[in-house]
Design an enzyme around this catalytic site. Structure first.
Site, short mmCIF file in Angstrom:
data_model
loop_
_atom_site.label_atom_id
_atom_site.label_comp_id
_atom_site.label_asym_id
_atom_site.label_seq_id
_atom_site.Cartn_x
_atom_site.Cartn_y
_atom_site.Cartn_z
N ASP A 92 -3.02 8.33 17.66
CA ASP A 92 -3.53 8.98 18.86
C ASP A 92 -4.02 7.91 19.83
OD1 ASP A 92 -5.78 8.38 17.16
OD2 ASP A 92 -7.03 9.74 18.34
N GLU A 156 -8.51 9.35 15.60
CA GLU A 156 -9.47 8.25 15.60
C GLU A 156 -10.26 8.21 16.90
OE1 GLU A 156 -11.37 4.40 15.96
OE2 GLU A 156 -9.90 5.21 17.32
N1 BES Z 1 -9.60 0.17 18.03
C1 BES Z 1 -10.81 0.69 18.58
C2 BES Z 1 -12.05 0.01 18.05
C3 BES Z 1 -12.16 -1.47 18.30
C4 BES Z 1 -11.61 -2.07 19.41
C5 BES Z 1 -12.85 -2.24 17.40
C6 BES Z 1 -11.72 -3.44 19.58
C7 BES Z 1 -12.99 -3.58 17.60
C8 BES Z 1 -12.41 -4.19 18.70
C9 BES Z 1 -10.86 2.18 18.28
O1 BES Z 1 -9.66 2.83 18.56
C10 BES Z 1 -11.87 2.82 19.16
O2 BES Z 1 -11.72 2.80 20.36
N2 BES Z 1 -12.88 3.44 18.56
C11 BES Z 1 -13.85 4.21 19.27
C12 BES Z 1 -14.65 5.01 18.31
C13 BES Z 1 -14.43 6.47 18.31
C14 BES Z 1 -15.38 7.18 17.42
C15 BES Z 1 -14.22 7.14 19.60
C16 BES Z 1 -14.80 3.33 20.00
O3 BES Z 1 -15.14 2.22 19.55
O4 BES Z 1 -15.25 3.75 21.07
MN MN Z 2 -8.07 1.83 17.78
MN MN Z 3 -9.59 3.10 20.79
#
Ligand code: BES
Ligand code: MN
Ligand code: MN
Length: 462
Positions: A92, A156
């Site tokens: 996603d 995710e």
């Molecule tokens: N891949 C990201 C997280 C990320 C990006 C970790 C760069 C470390 C470095 C992930 O897809 C993401 O965006 N996660 C969300 C969390 C979610 C609960 C909406 C976030 O971090 O905002």
């Molecule tokens: Mn991600």
């Molecule tokens: Mn992300």
């Protein structure tokens, strides 16, 4: 490089264009999990991956429906005696809005300057798909070193709520020696790194209500509370002049780093001038007493992600609005607990409200912070893989983003995760014009192959 490695690299090299074309096909599917308008496209992306897993040599690939978007599961078990690597990724993507800020359409991928531009190019379609291509390269050259399992989810970006249920219900199926994830970034292509910490998250929406209807801002202005003004005052009071969050109890469980740990963290290459230049800001901003790397890596924070209310159309309308809204996130660090912080925020925020307004707080999703081990065989295998492919020992870093499932893998399956990401901050994930470098995509595939080989080898001599 031994013979088998050369054969695998030849395979990757001669199939490079097809690997890129397939990723582009996947990027054409607008699998935005947050917006129900794209529900069918999310399902289409899941089916695409199921087919590609089978084509790459999986014995089994299935779509598991959930209360939300489906989970794709695939596996190839070559020998029960060999270690098993479970790859996690997400298909996603974040909404592409605002569309007008993209230089090319977000779901019509464009290759420019050796980069693929599209929503999800890096996060996480590009990074996740590298694992399917690494898998294909290994099965096609008869060099798979470990059993492989894939769990690729479609929620995710909206908090992985239904994945938790899937993991609990499928513990045997998911049994493995380690979880491998590419969904983080490296410092730069000259300074590869391995992420060893992720922040947790608590995300809420607040609504402040003043009068029971929108009012004439002249007839009533000055005599009735304006909920937008009040909301702004409440939000401003959530941080003091030192950048500390004022919610009582917020820092109680925050793990303070030792001097040595702080020094080690600050040894990572970081250039403040180019950081500011990249973002076009004259000054950085944050909690007093901490460096930028500490502020994003090991300190919690609070941010408004969106705020709205009143009249925002063309021209001017004189209105004293009835309601004001905001979406607020808090990034958490060990040993803060997402649910507990949500509760502390809710109580405090309600207590801030003057009697002239009513306040409603609705929690969205959350996730626990996670720290991964650097003394494990899996970390050593990842480190060796980077050394071989990039010619440098990767630096352990703590990232500011969140991947809620990592803490859950540990608590539900007892499994450690290796965060072997290949993105760059300049890939602009979640922003307009997201992109992914073709160099990182191909180099990442090679690095992943090496991880499997080192992991199998190190497990054997354990
Ligand atoms: N891949 C990201 C997280 C990320 C990006 C970790 C760069 C470390 C470095 C992930 O897809 C993401 O965006 N996660 C969300 C969390 C979610 C609960 C909406 C976030 O971090 O905002
Ligand atoms: Mn991600
Ligand atoms: Mn992300």
């Amino acid at each position: 490089m031994n013979k088998s490695e050369m054969e695998i690299n030849n395979f990757i090299d001669s199939n490079k264009q097809r690997f890129i074309d397939e990723l582009i096909d996947l990027l054409r599917i607008p699998s935005v999990s947050a917006d129900s308008k794209f529900k069918d496209d999310v399902a289409k992306a899941a089916n695409f991956l199921k087919d590609k897993l089978l084509a790459a040599g999986a014995d089994l690939a299935e779509i598991h429906e959930t209360a939300g978007h489906p989970v794709v599961y695939g596996e190839k078990i070559i020998d029960p005696q060999l270690p098993t690597v479970l790859v996690y990724g997400h298909y996603d993507v974040q909404p592409a809005d605002p569309y007008e800020l993209w230089d090319s359409p977000p779901f019509d991928p464009l290759i420019k300057d050796e980069r693929i531009y599209a929503r999800g190019a890096c996060d996480d379609k590009g990074q996740m798909y590298m694992h399917i291509k690494a898998f294909e390269a290994m099965t096609s050259t008869n060099s798979l070193a470990c059993n492989m399992k894939f769990m690729i989810e479609g929620e995710e970006e909206v908090g992985s709520d239904n994945l938790e249920h899937f993991v609990r219900e499928n513990k045997d199926k998911l049994n493995a020696d380690v979880i491998l994830i590419s969904d983080t970034s490296i410092i730069s292509n000259d300074n590869p790194s391995i992420t060893v910490g992720l922040r947790g998250l608590s995300y809420l929406e607040v609504e402040v209500t003043g009068p029971n209807r929108d009012l004439h801002s002249g007839v009533y202005g000055g005599a009735v509370a304006n909920p937008i003004n009040t909301l702004c005052e409440m939000i401003s009071s959530l941080k003091d002049e030192n950048g500390h969050i004022t919610i009582p109890g917020f820092y109680d469980k925050v793990e303070e780093l030792t001097k040595d740990e702080r020094n080690a963290l600050n040894e990572a290459p970081f250039d403040l001038a180019s950081y500011k230049k990249e973002l076009d800001i004259d000054q950085i901003h944050g909690e007093d007493g901490y460096t930028t790397l500490e502020r994003v890596g090991v300190r919690p924070t609070l941010d408004v992600n969106g705020i709205w209310g009143g009249y925002i159309g063309e021209g001017a309308k004189t209105v004293l609005p009835s309601k004001a809204h905001a979406k607020i996130s808090m990034r958490l660090v060990p040993n803060q607990d997402s649910e507990e912080i949500t509760k502390l925020f809710t109580e405090h925020f309600k207590s801030l409200a003057p009697e002239s307004v009513k306040v409603k707080v609705t929690p969205h999703h959350g996730g626990q912070p996670a720290v991964t081990k650097t003394d494990s065989i899996a970390y050593k295998a990842a480190s060796k893989a980077f050394e071989d492919a990039w010619g440098k020992t990767p630096i352990p870093t703590r990232d500011g983003g969140s991947i809620p499932i990592v803490a859950m893998f540990k608590s539900e399956l007892g499994l450690n995760t290796v965060l072997m990401g290949f993105g760059l901050d300049s890939d602009a994930i979640h922003s307009p014009n997201e992109s992914y470098g073709i160099f990182n995509y191909i180099k990442g595939i090679e690095t992943i192959v090496l991880f499997h080989q080192h992991f199998a080898r190190l497990k054997k001599i354990e």
